[in-house]
Design a protein around this motif. Sequence first.
Motif, short mmCIF file in Angstrom:
data_model
loop_
_atom_site.label_atom_id
_atom_site.label_comp_id
_atom_site.label_asym_id
_atom_site.label_seq_id
_atom_site.Cartn_x
_atom_site.Cartn_y
_atom_site.Cartn_z
N ASP A 54 0.82 -1.21 0.00
CA ASP A 54 0.00 0.00 0.00
C ASP A 54 0.86 1.26 0.00
O ASP A 54 0.54 2.24 -0.67
CB ASP A 54 -0.91 0.01 1.23
CG ASP A 54 -2.20 -0.75 0.99
OD1 ASP A 54 -2.49 -1.06 -0.18
OD2 ASP A 54 -2.91 -1.06 1.97
N ARG A 65 1.27 1.33 -4.18
CA ARG A 65 0.04 2.02 -4.55
C ARG A 65 -0.02 3.45 -4.06
O ARG A 65 -0.81 4.25 -4.56
CB ARG A 65 -1.16 1.24 -4.01
CG ARG A 65 -1.23 -0.21 -4.48
CD ARG A 65 -2.33 -0.96 -3.77
NE ARG A 65 -3.63 -0.39 -4.05
CZ ARG A 65 -4.67 -0.43 -3.23
NH1 ARG A 65 -4.53 -0.99 -2.04
NH2 ARG A 65 -5.82 0.09 -3.56
N ALA A 75 -1.17 4.39 -1.20
CA ALA A 75 -2.49 4.55 -0.60
C ALA A 75 -2.44 5.13 0.81
O ALA A 75 -3.50 5.39 1.39
CB ALA A 75 -3.21 3.20 -0.57
N CYS A 76 -1.25 5.31 1.38
CA CYS A 76 -1.16 5.88 2.71
C CYS A 76 0.11 6.71 2.80
O CYS A 76 1.06 6.51 2.05
CB CYS A 76 -1.16 4.78 3.79
SG CYS A 76 0.20 3.61 3.65
#
Length: 529
Positions: free
Chosen positions: A160, A164, A166-167
């Motif tokens: 993540d 990605r 995502a955080c």
Amino acid sequence: MGPLSRWRSSETAHSEMGERLIAGVPARIMRPRLIFLICLAAIVSFGILMVYSASSVEALKEHGSATYYLVRQVGMTAIGLAGMAFVCLWGRRRDDRLDDAVVWRAWALVVALLLIVFVAGTGGEEWGASRWLRVGPVGVQPSELAKPAVITVCAYIMSDYYGRGACDTASFMMRMAAALLVPLTLIFIQPDMGTTFIILAAVVIMMFLEGLSWRIFLGGIAVGLVAGLLAIFTSEYRLNRFMVMIDPWRDPYGDGYQATLAIMAFASGGLFGRGIGNSTMKYSFLPEAHNDYILGIIGEEVGFVGVALFIAVFLLMLWAAAEIAREAPTLHGQLLASGSAAAIAIQFFVNVMGIVGIIPMTGKPLPFVSYGGSAMIASLLLAGLILRVSLESNRQTVSGRRRASMEVVDDGDIADRVSDHIGRSTAGTARVRSTGAPAGPGPVAGGARPRPASRPFSVVDGGPARTGRAGDAGQRAPYRPGSPYRRIELAGSGSDRLRHDGLRGPGGRYDGEPPRDRPRGNGRDRHGR
């Protein structure tokens, strides 16, 4: 039908059968998968055999049946294989990642079991640590199950953050601290320093493979060594194991009893061993002969050559796991396979080096070989995660589907095989390439007989044309000025095209506009021509 035709038809049938059997998986993916499965099956089968050989005497003496431990080990192996199949095939998502709800629920279940150990755990009186939960006749060790759970969660969080995006960094650090430090703290205070080290080292290797700098990596190793020494010198039983590693013969009938007997078992095995089933140390001499110290019995029965072959097969399996991780199509798959392989490898070498006296013995079993239900199930779950990544590596991409739609056809079929994605060919009918062999019966140099012309072929889009025949073979479809497809003429010889005269036709005339990137000035190229 002649022999050559029958051979060609049978070869085509065999290739089609092979395509169905391997489901179109490329060799770079299928080869490490098969090697991993074959090595895993060999190691598990060999482990079951050695558990029976090492435990038969003790099982007959304590339980009245020589196959007592064998039956239990086979049962736990069956449960582990079912779990391996479960993690391979269940919870698939379109982005080839484990479902986040499944991941975190498994992690929460393991943490809950680790907390229950402090209330209802057993084994403290016999082994000095409360690590087991008794469920009827079966004992469960939650710290072993924590290895696949923690590695899976950490791979999910790192993919993540690194892959990605995502955080953010703060959220990443908080999630990693919760996923890693909570179970490791509970495992360490059981106490179980060996499992703590294995999980932490596997996660650090995952981060290093993802791009962790050498400074941070070496600094983490230094901090870990200091923390390990502090843990050793602040605990009496850890300090005793450390002193046994330095000199096992200092107290051969006390703290160094198992270590010295394991060394004696290796020495008595010689080059080729006594033979499977002929060990003498298993006759109530070497404690835990079928568990943590099973490698000593293996060395006694199969000798140095047998142990070397066993380690070679294990290393081959780890190489296949590394290849699976390298071929993973996603960052999550790479992290998951590399972390699982690292956990298996670290536990293997911790056990081997502990038995031969290179590091203190931590009580960790030999993966896939030692007796123990929880250890076998956890190891097979890690193997299942690696195989899951291998199954996810054969994703069908746009280019793969495009290649699958292409065919190799004969010249007689060219006229009927044109592009079907828009109903007609965008560049005319496919033209047969020259084979370079003399096609006619005319004479050749030296009076030798001419070679028969090889059968030409062309690679065209698969599927029949929607608009019928596109023209005779060898003729180009007429170019229409209003067509959205632009024709590129490649007239002239190959030397002309190498001189950037790609559009120059026969006789020195251009078939179209001059290329815009021709060199200016005298028009000569870099060779002076």
